[in-house]
Design a protein around this motif. Structure first.
Motif, PDB file in Angstrom:
ATOM      1  N   PHE B  47      -2.709   9.540  -5.330  1.00 16.13           N
ATOM      2  CA  PHE B  47      -1.426   9.076  -4.786  1.00 16.13           C
ATOM      3  C   PHE B  47      -1.578   7.845  -3.897  1.00 16.13           C
ATOM      4  CE2 PHE B  47      -0.150  13.448  -5.940  1.00 16.13           C
ATOM      5  CZ  PHE B  47       0.782  13.068  -6.880  1.00 16.13           C
ATOM      6  N   PHE B  48      -2.783   7.664  -3.341  1.00 16.44           N
ATOM      7  CA  PHE B  48      -3.007   6.483  -2.497  1.00 16.44           C
ATOM      8  C   PHE B  48      -2.977   5.202  -3.333  1.00 16.44           C
ATOM      9  CE2 PHE B  48      -7.438   5.972  -3.837  1.00 16.44           C
ATOM     10  CZ  PHE B  48      -7.694   7.226  -4.351  1.00 16.44           C
ATOM     11  N   THR B 188       0.898  21.400  -0.687  1.00 14.09           N
ATOM     12  CA  THR B 188       0.592  21.630  -2.106  1.00 14.09           C
ATOM     13  C   THR B 188       1.603  20.931  -3.007  1.00 14.09           C
ATOM     14  OG1 THR B 188       1.861  23.683  -2.341  1.00 14.09           O
ATOM     15  CG2 THR B 188      -0.422  23.885  -1.589  1.00 14.09           C
ATOM     16  N   PHE B 189       1.112  20.466  -4.156  1.00 15.88           N
ATOM     17  CA  PHE B 189       1.973  19.765  -5.104  1.00 15.88           C
ATOM     18  C   PHE B 189       1.443  19.858  -6.536  1.00 15.88           C
ATOM     19  CE2 PHE B 189      -0.546  16.883  -2.375  1.00 15.88           C
ATOM     20  CZ  PHE B 189      -1.518  16.477  -3.286  1.00 15.88           C
ATOM     21  N   LEU B 342      -5.300  17.336  -1.568  1.00 16.61           N
ATOM     22  CA  LEU B 342      -5.652  16.696  -0.301  1.00 16.61           C
ATOM     23  C   LEU B 342      -4.398  16.091   0.302  1.00 16.61           C
ATOM     24  CD1 LEU B 342      -9.023  14.937  -1.168  1.00 16.61           C
ATOM     25  CD2 LEU B 342      -8.646  17.034   0.137  1.00 16.61           C
ATOM     26  N   ALA B 343      -4.050  16.552   1.514  1.00 16.71           N
ATOM     27  CA  ALA B 343      -2.746  16.199   2.068  1.00 16.71           C
ATOM     28  C   ALA B 343      -2.828  15.964   3.567  1.00 16.71           C
ATOM     29  CB  ALA B 343      -1.750  17.324   1.772  1.00 16.71           C
ATOM     30  N   GLY B 344      -1.733  15.479   4.125  1.00 14.76           N
ATOM     31  CA  GLY B 344      -1.643  15.257   5.559  1.00 14.76           C
ATOM     32  C   GLY B 344      -2.287  13.937   5.943  1.00 14.76           C
ATOM     33  N   ILE B 346      -4.870  11.977   5.578  1.00 15.39           N
ATOM     34  CA  ILE B 346      -6.030  11.771   4.716  1.00 15.39           C
ATOM     35  C   ILE B 346      -5.906  10.413   4.045  1.00 15.39           C
ATOM     36  CG2 ILE B 346      -4.933  12.959   2.764  1.00 15.39           C
ATOM     37  CD1 ILE B 346      -8.477  13.771   3.313  1.00 15.39           C
ATOM     38  N   GLY B 349      -5.371  10.615  -0.401  1.00 15.95           N
ATOM     39  CA  GLY B 349      -4.716  11.887  -0.672  1.00 15.95           C
ATOM     40  C   GLY B 349      -4.415  12.047  -2.149  1.00 15.95           C
ATOM     41  N   GLY B 350      -4.442  13.303  -2.627  1.00 17.78           N
ATOM     42  CA  GLY B 350      -4.077  13.526  -4.019  1.00 17.78           C
ATOM     43  C   GLY B 350      -4.694  14.785  -4.587  1.00 17.78           C
TER      44      GLY B 350
END
Ligand SMILES: Cc1cc2nc3c(=O)[nH]c(=O)nc-3n(C[C@H](O)[C@H](O)[C@H](O)COP(=O)(O)O)c2cc1C
Ligand code: SF4
Ligand code: FES
Lengths: 164, 517
Positions: B47-48, B188-189, B342-344, B346, B349-350
């Protein structure tokens, strides 16, 4: 969805409501789909819908009322013309959503749960939008926005309050 | 051949502008008279790098990102359609460090295929599990899933094969498969990504579950926060039905199976399986006492398989590749792979799918690149709002159900939320109680009243009032909730609270706070 305000909700109308209820009434466990459809049409679930649903699904009015009030999604009165839901889940907390909630309150007078006096904007809290790698996240009229900062919020508030 | 450009339509990618990029791309190509197909895919999960745009070249796909509408003209000038050089060029996506070391079984297609094309799905290994299952008896399918060692990915880690066998052996005509796509855990996603990026994978997994236990109807309960995913998945169901993958005769066989997507209504507790059944039946989401277990008396009182999206999505791979191939991944009693999220706070993230057994630290540092803020890590919450907080010196914990339990935590649905050193853990403990108070179904007193009382007590501690006495009171409350609650909502809310106090005691005993006494 229920919050997609792209098409403005219609004023409450009993006949329309009855046909919405009838359209779904046959499905097993039709209650939630019916409530979602009503809210999509009118923006909220009018108290006058309760007896119509109770009749069709053959349950008591108290039961229908209990369901409407149990779920956070269903409103018993219309929201503002625009709805801003701000995520307060842990992943968004870790990237500063608390400061954004405060920003709305302090700089715009919009505490969580509040609607502006002119009815332009309602602000609500929500817990996770599944966008946790790109927080802070909000849902504005059903549209998911990531990496939100105070400036994004200022822009959304201004947009919501633009003279129609 | 007309060039193919891939741009995600995943909700997260769209949240940072993927739709605007797709529009700008279509516009600029049209202006220049260049013919090209724009395929909207799910996300691969970096996502980054979103919006990440890919093109198909003679040597495979080449990625560029993160792309903004303003970059489109220069990308075309740089001949990106044939993989040309540009500051945003990332190279082949599979070669990126974030992806190169992953083990993708469940996430082998998201971000790659057109999510609404059954042909694309087949071209990337789809339907092979179902076709293998159609040649087996229900008992043989259950046996295969049992041998794979698959455990439920929704949180509790219950053996999937065991659950299926109970439903298979239940002597009734009408049985159901329910897919739990409520994904309420913050951080979570993975379920959402699959609903949007590989919906036929879930349809295939549910159909195999139906064949295994003898159920002809499946419900998918999707949280209302995921409107975008609900629409994509509903479309996929219609397409699968129109093409004979759902309906009276699955792929021309004499087996029938169909799927009904349903929308939740903003209640976290409806992720708990019995609350979800109540909700599907049209009632308030009040948790049911067990027994009877849903496998014997579930939806509308009938035997019901309830599984998380990730559990069901693992099934086609198991049937297509064999139970052993799946069980070869993992450690101890945690077999296969888990899609970690991986969230928050970070940097990278992803979605990271790996076999069980790597450490929390490897996940956060090697894949995640540390914090987004660049500040030191202070705390990590794994497993959603009911998961324990780990301190920075616990990052050597292996990602494995038993190893986490041994340290007072749980893997849950694989969500990893990172906090830097600016977090106030007393505030996190307060929030854990607040969340439980808001989302409790209200059936049992320890949960309903304990959560409110707990929040007030932590508030007193934060204000510096009677700190030690109030900490003792929180410990008592935690015990009452853990012992006296009907479900894990009240039962596990103490975990984040108690772990925060245990590992971050100083945050609850701030000098300036106690001075205010
Ligand atoms: C409060 C609470 C919330 C839950 N939320 C979810 C959820 O969002 N998604 C999920 O799959 N399971 C959730 N569960 C777990 C389910 O009850 C159930 O164990 C799971 O759906 C079984 O599927 P599995 O065996 O494939 O994991 C939750 C449980 C509790 C107690
Ligand atoms: S623990 Fe809480 S959420 Fe679970 S059944 Fe009891 S009151 Fe309901
Ligand atoms: S916690 Fe905010 S989107 Fe998940």
């Amino acid at each position: 969805m229920s919050e997609g305000q792209a098409s403005r909700p219609a004023p409450w109308d009993e006949a329309t409501a009855a046909s919405i209820v009838a359209a779904r009434g046959q499905e097993p466990g039709a209650m939630l789909p019916i409530l979602h459809d009503l809210q999509a049409a009118f923006g909220y679930v009018d108290a006058a819908a309760v007896p119509i649903i109770a009749d069709r699904l053959n349950v008591s009015r108290a039961e229908v009322h209990g369901v409407v009030s149990f779920y956070h999604d269903f409103r018993d009165h219309p929201a503002g013309r625009h709805v801003l839901k701000i995520c307060r889940g842990e992943a968004c907390q870790a990237v500063g959503c608390r400061a954004l909630v405060d920003h709305l309150d302090i700089c715009h007078g919009l505490a969580t749960g509040a609607t502006t006096a002119d009815g332009d904007l309602t602000v609500e809290e929500i817990f996770c939008l599944g966008n946790c790698a790109l927080g802070p996240s909000v849902l504005y009229d059903g549209e998911l926005i990531g990496r939100v900062d105070a400036k994004t919020l200022d822009g959304l508030v201004a947009e919501a309050r633009e003279p129609r | 051949m007309i060039p193919r450009i891939f741009i995600p339509v995943d909700a997260s990618a769209v949240s940072v502008g993927a739709d605007r990029v797709a529009q700008a791309m279509a516009h600029e190509l049209a202006m220049r008279g260049i013919a090209a197909d724009i395929v909207r895919t799910g996300s691969r999960g970096a996502f980054f790098l979103e919006p990440m745009v890919e093109v198909a070249t003679l040597v495979g796909r080449v990625a560029y990102g993160p792309v903004t509408p303003a970059d489109i003209a220069s990308l075309i000038d740089a001949h990106f359609l044939s993989g040309g050089h540009h500051p945003l060029r990332l190279g082949p996506p599979e070669g990126l460090p974030f992806f190169a070391h992953q083990e993708r079984l469940t996430f082998s297609r998201s971000g790659i295929v057109d999510p609404l094309s059954t042909a694309d799905y087949r071209a990337h290994g789809g339907w092979r599990g179902l076709e293998a299952a159609l040649k087996l008896s229900g008992a043989e399918i259950v046996e295969e899933v049992t041998r794979s060692g698959l455990r439920g990915r929704g949180g509790a880690g219950f053996p999937t094969g065991l659950k299926w066998r109970t439903v298979l052996n239940a002597p009734t005509q009408q049985k159901y498969v329910v897919c739990n796509a409520d994904e309420g855990d913050s951080g979570t996603f993975a379920d959402r990504m699959l609903l949007e990026g590989d919906p036929f994978g879930l349809i295939e997994g549910m159909t195999i579950a139906g064949l295994a236990v003898g159920a002809s109807i499946g419900y998918v309960y999707i949280r209302s926060e995921y409107g975008h995913a609900f629409r994509t998945f509903s479309k996929a169901v219609e397409i699968a039905r129109a093409e004979g993958y759902l309906g009276r005769a699955i792929e021309g066989s004499d087996h029938a199976f169909d799927i009904v997507p349903r929308l939740g209504a903003g209640a976290y507790i409806c992720g708990e399986e019995t609350s979800m059944l109540e909700s599907l039946e049209g009632k308030r989401g009040i948790v049911r006492a067990k027994p009877p277990v849903p496998a014997l008396k579930g939806l509308f009182g009938q035997p019901t398989v309830i599984n998380n999206v990730l559990s069901l999505m693992a099934v086609p791979t198991i049937l297509a590749e064999g139970a052993e191939a799946y069980a070869d991944f993992g450690m101890g009693r945690s077999r296969g792979t888990l899609p970690f999220q991986l969230a928050g706070n970070i940097k990278f993230g992803g979605l990271v799918e790996k076999a069980f057994g790597l450490t929390l630290g490897e996940l956060i540092h090697d894949f995640g690149g540390g914090t987004l803020s660049g500040r030191p890590i202070k705390a990590v919450q794994v497993g959603g709002p009911l998961g324990a907080y780990f301190s920075a010196d616990m990052l050597d914990t292996p990602m494995d159900y038993e190893a986490f339990a041994a340290r007072g935590g749980m893997l849950g649905h694989g969500g990893v939320v990172v906090f830097d050193d600016t977090v106030d853990m007393a505030e996190q403990a307060r929030f854990a109680f607040e969340f439980c108070a808001k989302e409790s179904c209200g059936k049992c007193t320890p949960c309903r009243l304990g959560a409110t009382r707990g929040r007030e007590t932590i508030e007193a501690i934060i204000a510096g009032r009677d700190v030690e006495r109030n900490l003792a009171l929180v410990a008592d409350l935690a015990e009452v909730m853990a012992d006296g609650s009907l479900c894990a909502m009240g039962g596990l809310t103490p975990d984040p609270v108690v772990s925060a106090i245990r590992h971050f005691g100083a945050d609850f005993r701030r000098p300036f706070r106690t001075a205010a006494e």
